[in-house]
Write a protein that holds these residues in place. Structure first.
Motif, PDB file in Angstrom:
ATOM      1  N   VAL A  57       0.799  -1.335   0.129  1.00  0.00           N
ATOM      2  CA  VAL A  57       0.087  -0.059  -0.011  1.00  0.00           C
ATOM      3  C   VAL A  57       0.765   1.153   0.028  1.00  0.00           C
ATOM      4  CG1 VAL A  57      -2.009   1.294   1.329  1.00  0.00           C
ATOM      5  CG2 VAL A  57      -1.975  -1.309   1.162  1.00  0.00           C
ATOM      6  N   ILE A  58       1.684   1.354   0.884  1.00  0.00           N
ATOM      7  CA  ILE A  58       2.740   2.453   1.031  1.00  0.00           C
ATOM      8  C   ILE A  58       3.901   2.324   0.094  1.00  0.00           C
ATOM      9  CG2 ILE A  58       3.960   3.935   2.575  1.00  0.00           C
ATOM     10  CD1 ILE A  58       1.098   3.830   3.392  1.00  0.00           C
ATOM     11  N   LEU A  59       4.084   3.138  -0.809  1.00  0.00           N
ATOM     12  CA  LEU A  59       5.072   3.029  -1.919  1.00  0.00           C
ATOM     13  C   LEU A  59       6.428   3.616  -1.482  1.00  0.00           C
ATOM     14  CD1 LEU A  59       3.339   3.331  -5.356  1.00  0.00           C
ATOM     15  CD2 LEU A  59       3.778   1.143  -3.907  1.00  0.00           C
ATOM     16  N   ARG A  60       6.426   4.907  -1.204  1.00  0.00           N
ATOM     17  CA  ARG A  60       7.545   5.678  -0.760  1.00  0.00           C
ATOM     18  C   ARG A  60       7.139   7.036  -0.285  1.00  0.00           C
ATOM     19  NH1 ARG A  60       7.025   5.951  -6.279  1.00  0.00           N
ATOM     20  NH2 ARG A  60       8.505   4.017  -6.377  1.00  0.00           N
ATOM     21  N   PRO A  61       7.909   7.637   0.609  1.00  0.00           N
ATOM     22  CA  PRO A  61       7.509   9.149   0.926  1.00  0.00           C
ATOM     23  C   PRO A  61       7.802  10.019  -0.037  1.00  0.00           C
ATOM     24  CG  PRO A  61       9.621   8.450   2.043  1.00  0.00           C
ATOM     25  CD  PRO A  61       9.027   7.127   1.059  1.00  0.00           C
ATOM     26  N   VAL A  62       7.096  11.048   0.262  1.00  0.00           N
ATOM     27  CA  VAL A  62       7.355  12.340  -0.815  1.00  0.00           C
ATOM     28  C   VAL A  62       8.248  13.398  -0.057  1.00  0.00           C
ATOM     29  CG1 VAL A  62       6.139  14.107  -2.061  1.00  0.00           C
ATOM     30  CG2 VAL A  62       5.312  11.912  -2.079  1.00  0.00           C
ATOM     31  N   ILE A  63       9.487  13.464  -0.560  1.00  0.00           N
ATOM     32  CA  ILE A  63      10.219  14.739   0.032  1.00  0.00           C
ATOM     33  C   ILE A  63      10.463  16.054  -0.920  1.00  0.00           C
ATOM     34  CG2 ILE A  63      12.764  14.961   0.938  1.00  0.00           C
ATOM     35  CD1 ILE A  63      10.955  12.491   2.367  1.00  0.00           C
ATOM     36  N   THR A  64       9.427  16.976  -0.434  1.00  0.00           N
ATOM     37  CA  THR A  64       9.469  18.186  -1.238  1.00  0.00           C
ATOM     38  C   THR A  64       9.642  19.274  -0.149  1.00  0.00           C
ATOM     39  OG1 THR A  64       7.096  18.191  -1.418  1.00  0.00           O
ATOM     40  CG2 THR A  64       8.236  17.248  -3.377  1.00  0.00           C
ATOM     41  N   GLU A  65       9.677  20.680  -0.525  1.00  0.00           N
ATOM     42  CA  GLU A  65       9.743  21.747   0.390  1.00  0.00           C
ATOM     43  C   GLU A  65       8.291  21.826   0.953  1.00  0.00           C
ATOM     44  OE1 GLU A  65      11.302  25.351  -0.924  1.00  0.00           O
ATOM     45  OE2 GLU A  65      12.594  24.660  -2.066  1.00  0.00           O
ATOM     46  N   LYS A  66       7.239  21.608   0.279  1.00  0.00           N
ATOM     47  CA  LYS A  66       5.938  21.810   0.686  1.00  0.00           C
ATOM     48  C   LYS A  66       5.585  20.608   1.606  1.00  0.00           C
ATOM     49  CE  LYS A  66       1.263  22.676  -0.763  1.00  0.00           C
ATOM     50  NZ  LYS A  66       0.135  22.987  -2.257  1.00  0.00           N
ATOM     51  N   SER A  67       6.059  19.504   1.290  1.00  0.00           N
ATOM     52  CA  SER A  67       5.625  18.240   2.311  1.00  0.00           C
ATOM     53  C   SER A  67       6.401  18.251   3.662  1.00  0.00           C
ATOM     54  CB  SER A  67       5.917  17.006   1.577  1.00  0.00           C
ATOM     55  OG  SER A  67       7.319  16.804   1.362  1.00  0.00           O
ATOM     56  N   MET A  68       7.625  18.786   3.476  1.00  0.00           N
ATOM     57  CA  MET A  68       8.609  19.244   4.623  1.00  0.00           C
ATOM     58  C   MET A  68       7.884  20.262   5.722  1.00  0.00           C
ATOM     59  SD  MET A  68      11.009  17.014   4.758  1.00  0.00           S
ATOM     60  CE  MET A  68      10.144  15.735   4.231  1.00  0.00           C
ATOM     61  N   ALA A  69       7.207  21.322   4.862  1.00  0.00           N
ATOM     62  CA  ALA A  69       6.673  22.236   5.758  1.00  0.00           C
ATOM     63  C   ALA A  69       5.505  21.727   6.773  1.00  0.00           C
ATOM     64  CB  ALA A  69       5.999  23.626   4.836  1.00  0.00           C
ATOM     65  N   GLY A  70       4.999  20.561   6.421  1.00  0.00           N
ATOM     66  CA  GLY A  70       3.728  20.018   7.209  1.00  0.00           C
ATOM     67  C   GLY A  70       4.230  19.209   8.154  1.00  0.00           C
ATOM     68  N   ILE A  76      -0.124   2.687   7.581  1.00  0.00           N
ATOM     69  CA  ILE A  76       0.826   3.357   8.175  1.00  0.00           C
ATOM     70  C   ILE A  76       0.982   3.250   9.717  1.00  0.00           C
ATOM     71  CG2 ILE A  76       0.998   5.880   9.102  1.00  0.00           C
ATOM     72  CD1 ILE A  76       1.808   5.636   6.121  1.00  0.00           C
ATOM     73  N   GLU A  77       0.057   2.855  10.380  1.00  0.00           N
ATOM     74  CA  GLU A  77      -0.212   2.383  11.733  1.00  0.00           C
ATOM     75  C   GLU A  77       0.678   1.197  12.142  1.00  0.00           C
ATOM     76  OE1 GLU A  77      -4.220   2.330  12.973  1.00  0.00           O
ATOM     77  OE2 GLU A  77      -4.460   4.617  13.431  1.00  0.00           O
ATOM     78  N   GLU A  78       0.689   0.183  11.111  1.00  0.00           N
ATOM     79  CA  GLU A  78       1.252  -0.943  11.037  1.00  0.00           C
ATOM     80  C   GLU A  78       2.739  -1.004  10.818  1.00  0.00           C
ATOM     81  OE1 GLU A  78       1.884  -5.240   8.672  1.00  0.00           O
ATOM     82  OE2 GLU A  78      -0.201  -4.313   8.903  1.00  0.00           O
ATOM     83  N   ILE A  79       3.381   0.240   9.964  1.00  0.00           N
ATOM     84  CA  ILE A  79       4.759   0.122   9.469  1.00  0.00           C
ATOM     85  C   ILE A  79       5.442   0.943  10.689  1.00  0.00           C
ATOM     86  CG2 ILE A  79       6.233   0.914   8.041  1.00  0.00           C
ATOM     87  CD1 ILE A  79       4.086   0.243   5.865  1.00  0.00           C
ATOM     88  N   PHE A  80       4.725   2.222  11.122  1.00  0.00           N
ATOM     89  CA  PHE A  80       5.690   3.203  11.769  1.00  0.00           C
ATOM     90  C   PHE A  80       5.260   3.094  13.312  1.00  0.00           C
ATOM     91  CE2 PHE A  80       5.602   4.821   7.524  1.00  0.00           C
ATOM     92  CZ  PHE A  80       7.027   4.771   7.223  1.00  0.00           C
ATOM     93  N   LYS A  81       4.163   2.385  13.621  1.00  0.00           N
ATOM     94  CA  LYS A  81       3.621   2.200  15.016  1.00  0.00           C
ATOM     95  C   LYS A  81       3.241   3.597  15.476  1.00  0.00           C
ATOM     96  CE  LYS A  81       5.138  -2.157  15.304  1.00  0.00           C
ATOM     97  NZ  LYS A  81       4.982  -2.704  14.092  1.00  0.00           N
ATOM     98  N   VAL A  82       2.612   4.179  14.950  1.00  0.00           N
ATOM     99  CA  VAL A  82       1.997   5.697  15.064  1.00  0.00           C
ATOM    100  C   VAL A  82       0.410   5.623  15.322  1.00  0.00           C
ATOM    101  CG1 VAL A  82       4.024   6.925  14.587  1.00  0.00           C
ATOM    102  CG2 VAL A  82       2.082   6.524  13.035  1.00  0.00           C
ATOM    103  N   ILE A 117       7.393  10.115  12.722  1.00  0.00           N
ATOM    104  CA  ILE A 117       7.973   9.341  11.784  1.00  0.00           C
ATOM    105  C   ILE A 117       9.471   9.422  11.761  1.00  0.00           C
ATOM    106  CG2 ILE A 117       7.732   8.059   9.627  1.00  0.00           C
ATOM    107  CD1 ILE A 117       4.777   8.735   9.743  1.00  0.00           C
ATOM    108  N   GLU A 118      10.239   8.170  12.008  1.00  0.00           N
ATOM    109  CA  GLU A 118      11.652   8.349  12.176  1.00  0.00           C
ATOM    110  C   GLU A 118      12.426   9.018  10.784  1.00  0.00           C
ATOM    111  OE1 GLU A 118      10.411   5.289  12.850  1.00  0.00           O
ATOM    112  OE2 GLU A 118       9.834   6.046  14.857  1.00  0.00           O
ATOM    113  N   ILE A 119      11.816   8.541   9.421  1.00  0.00           N
ATOM    114  CA  ILE A 119      12.495   8.735   8.236  1.00  0.00           C
ATOM    115  C   ILE A 119      12.387  10.274   8.035  1.00  0.00           C
ATOM    116  CG2 ILE A 119      12.157   6.503   7.163  1.00  0.00           C
ATOM    117  CD1 ILE A 119       9.937   7.618   5.710  1.00  0.00           C
TER     118      ILE A 119
END
Length: 97
Positions: free
Chosen positions: A7-20, A43-49, A90-92
């Motif tokens: 389900v979760i493919l990859r994180p999106v790393i952009t300036e706008k996403s980092m602002a959130g 998300i709850e299973e992978i990152f335990k949040v 989330i650690e990453i």
């Protein structure tokens, strides 16, 4: 049956996403056939949040042209995940900003 990693493919790393990140909002690219409930559980299973809300965005493919040949890039789906106030981050994403 899809696993959480399907389900979760990859994180999106952009300036706008980092602002959130200050508001505990994280952006992920997800499978196009997944829904909000599957994204929340993954998300709850992978990152335990604990997830407060999930918003999804369908991104259409852009038309590209190379010489006389035309085509489209692949369509994508993004999910904006908001965590609860008492949840850890989330650690990453921690060392990014």
């Amino acid at each position: 049956m899809k696993t959480a990693y399907d389900v979760i493919l990859r994180p999106v790393i952009t300036e706008k996403s980092m602002a959130g990140i200050a508001d505990k909002k994280y952006v992920f690219e997800v499978a196009t056939d997944s829904n909000k409930v599957e994204i929340r559980k993954a998300i709850e299973e992978i990152f335990k949040v604990k997830v407060l809300s999930v918003n999804t965005i369908n991104v259409r493919g852009k038309e590209k042209r190379v010489g006389v040949h035309t085509g489209c890039t692949a369509k994508k789906k993004k999910a904006i995940v908001r965590l609860t106030e008492d949840s850890k981050g989330i650690e990453i994403f921690e060392g990014m900003f």
